[in-house]
Design a protein around this motif. Structure first.
Motif, short mmCIF file in Angstrom:
data_model
loop_
_atom_site.label_atom_id
_atom_site.label_comp_id
_atom_site.label_asym_id
_atom_site.label_seq_id
_atom_site.Cartn_x
_atom_site.Cartn_y
_atom_site.Cartn_z
N UNK A 114 0.87 -1.18 0.00
CA UNK A 114 0.00 0.00 0.00
C UNK A 114 0.91 1.23 0.00
N UNK A 115 1.42 1.58 -1.18
CA UNK A 115 2.43 2.63 -1.23
C UNK A 115 1.85 4.02 -0.98
N UNK A 116 2.62 4.81 -0.28
CA UNK A 116 2.31 6.22 -0.18
C UNK A 116 2.69 6.91 -1.48
N UNK A 117 2.43 8.18 -1.57
CA UNK A 117 2.65 8.87 -2.84
C UNK A 117 4.13 8.82 -3.27
N UNK A 118 5.03 8.78 -2.30
CA UNK A 118 6.46 8.76 -2.64
C UNK A 118 6.88 7.44 -3.28
N UNK A 119 6.21 6.38 -2.93
CA UNK A 119 6.61 5.06 -3.43
C UNK A 119 5.70 4.52 -4.53
N UNK A 120 4.63 5.22 -4.82
CA UNK A 120 3.68 4.71 -5.82
C UNK A 120 4.29 4.79 -7.22
N UNK A 121 3.99 3.79 -8.04
CA UNK A 121 4.50 3.79 -9.42
C UNK A 121 3.46 3.18 -10.35
#
Lengths: 181, 214
Positions: A114-121
């Motif tokens: 469940x990635x936060x915006x920094x880790x989302x891809x």
């Protein structure tokens, strides 16, 4: 008794990313005492054949990522003699329900990205489009995995999710042997 | 046709035309002949988009040219600056110093790739290859810090040094002979390779390592 470590890669693992394939290759090299195998998510029947044949009676750990996690779930339905199930951010079009997976799995660790915006891809968009499994029941609830981890990681970060721990237990520690980086 | 019949037909048509109002074309008939239906336009747009995405996903992208500056054989026991566990590394390693026009971490980001890796392959068998991570978005591959950025050269190109295991010679009794990778049958080719999880591969030009140290 032979110790089996079976890895199931997700969509594109064979063609593009080799995420689980390279993990398996390194793990097998570092742990020559284990019988290690890699399968694509499309090779459920080959995994069943292995578990019903050569690996029968052995100690079996089954690790699946993405579509490979879903393949592991379905293999488990037909061949429940798996001692350890590690599902890393499973994705599946025709999903099994948590209760039936729980009933078939002896020891089970699930990691959900469940990635936060920094880790989302873009990986996460594709995983969502491929129909990602929802959060399993939380610890203490019926049908919960033995170890239930929610990771702030993108879907493709398999190695990171293998390292993520709950109470000191991770996919990597459960798998045992010499750890892959 | 009999003569009576040929005479009767125009008469019948004339009567019918006189008694009935002229037929109106069904709704949409004019659009069918002229402009296509909105549904057809929508389908065409979707097909075009799918085709564009497929091309974007499947056509390998170009990582540009790579210049190999030097190659060194690292004897067993030589520190290589990386973190690869001894159980995973080979005793003899090959260090390739190379340069590219663009910073590869920035290029990975710009192309939306999951990772970019330095790659050593048999020139005649691309499947026989080993690679080391240069930059990656997350934990796709094992990053054992074997590729170091050395700064820029006089031409402004970014220089790197990559250390490879001598994997390719494993098929020629590497364990017994500890032979360096230069003995690979097809010769060694160096390149930079990138990929995403499901889509998109990218490659640089492959450079044959013709001037390996003896």
């Amino acid at each position: 008794m032979t110790i089996w470590k079976i890895f199931v890669g997700g969509g594109g693992d064979d063609w593009f990313s080799h995420i689980v394939k390279t993990y398996h290759a390194e793990y097998a090299k570092m742990n020559p005492g284990f019988a290690c195998r890699y399968f694509s998510w499309t090779e459920g029947d080959a995994i069943r054949a292995l578990l019903n044949g050569e690996a029968k009676g052995g100690h079996v750990a089954l690790v699946g990522h993405s579509y490979g996690g879903d393949t592991a779930f379905w293999v488990l339905r037909d061949v429940p003699n798996v001692d350890l199930l590690v599902s890393i951010d499973p994705v599946g079009r025709f999903q099994r329900d948590w209760a039936s997976i729980r009933a078939d799995a002896a020891q089970w660790l699930n990691v959900r990205a469940e990635p936060g915006s920094a880790n989302r891809s873009f990986d996460d968009t594709i995983a969502w489009a491929g129909r990602k499994y929802s959060r399993p029941p939380a610890a203490g609830q019926p049908n919960a995995p033995n170890y239930n981890i929610v990771a702030d990681r993108t879907h493709g970060d398999f190695r990171g999710m293998m390292r993520d721990a709950a109470g000191g237990v991770s996919g990597r520690t459960l798998l045992g042997g010499h750890h892959v980086g | 046709m009999r003569p009576a019949e040929s005479a009767a037909v125009p008469c019948w048509v004339a009567i019918m035309s006189a008694e009935r109002p002229p037929l109106r074309p069904p709704p949409g008939a004019g659009r069918r002949r002229g402009a296509p239906r909105p549904l057809a336009i929508g389908i065409a747009i979707v097909v075009a988009l799918v085709a564009a995405v497929a091309i974007w996903a499947l056509v390998p992208r170009d990582l540009g040219a790579v210049t190999v500056e030097r190659v060194d054989i690292l004897a067993a026991g030589t520190p290589d600056g990386g973190t690869k566990p001894p159980a995973l590394a080979t005793p003899v390693r090959l260090a390739v110093t190379f340069s590219t026009a663009e910073d590869l971490a920035a290029l990975r980001d710009r192309l939306g790739l999951g990772y970019v890796a330095a790659r050593l392959a048999d020139c005649r068998d691309d499947a026989a290859a080993t690679q080391e991570v240069i930059a990656q978005r997350a934990g796709y591959l094992g990053d054992y810090r074997r590729v170091s950025r050395l700064g820029r050269n006089a031409a402004g190109h970014v220089r790197y040094r990559a250390v490879f295991d001598d994997e390719l010679t494993a098929t020629v009794d590497h364990a017994a002979r500890r032979t360096p990778a230069r003995t690979t049958p097809g010769g060694l080719c160096f390149s930079v390779h990138g990929a995403s999880m499901w889509f998109g591969t990218a490659s640089s030009t492959a450079v044959p390592l013709a001037s390996l140290p003896g």
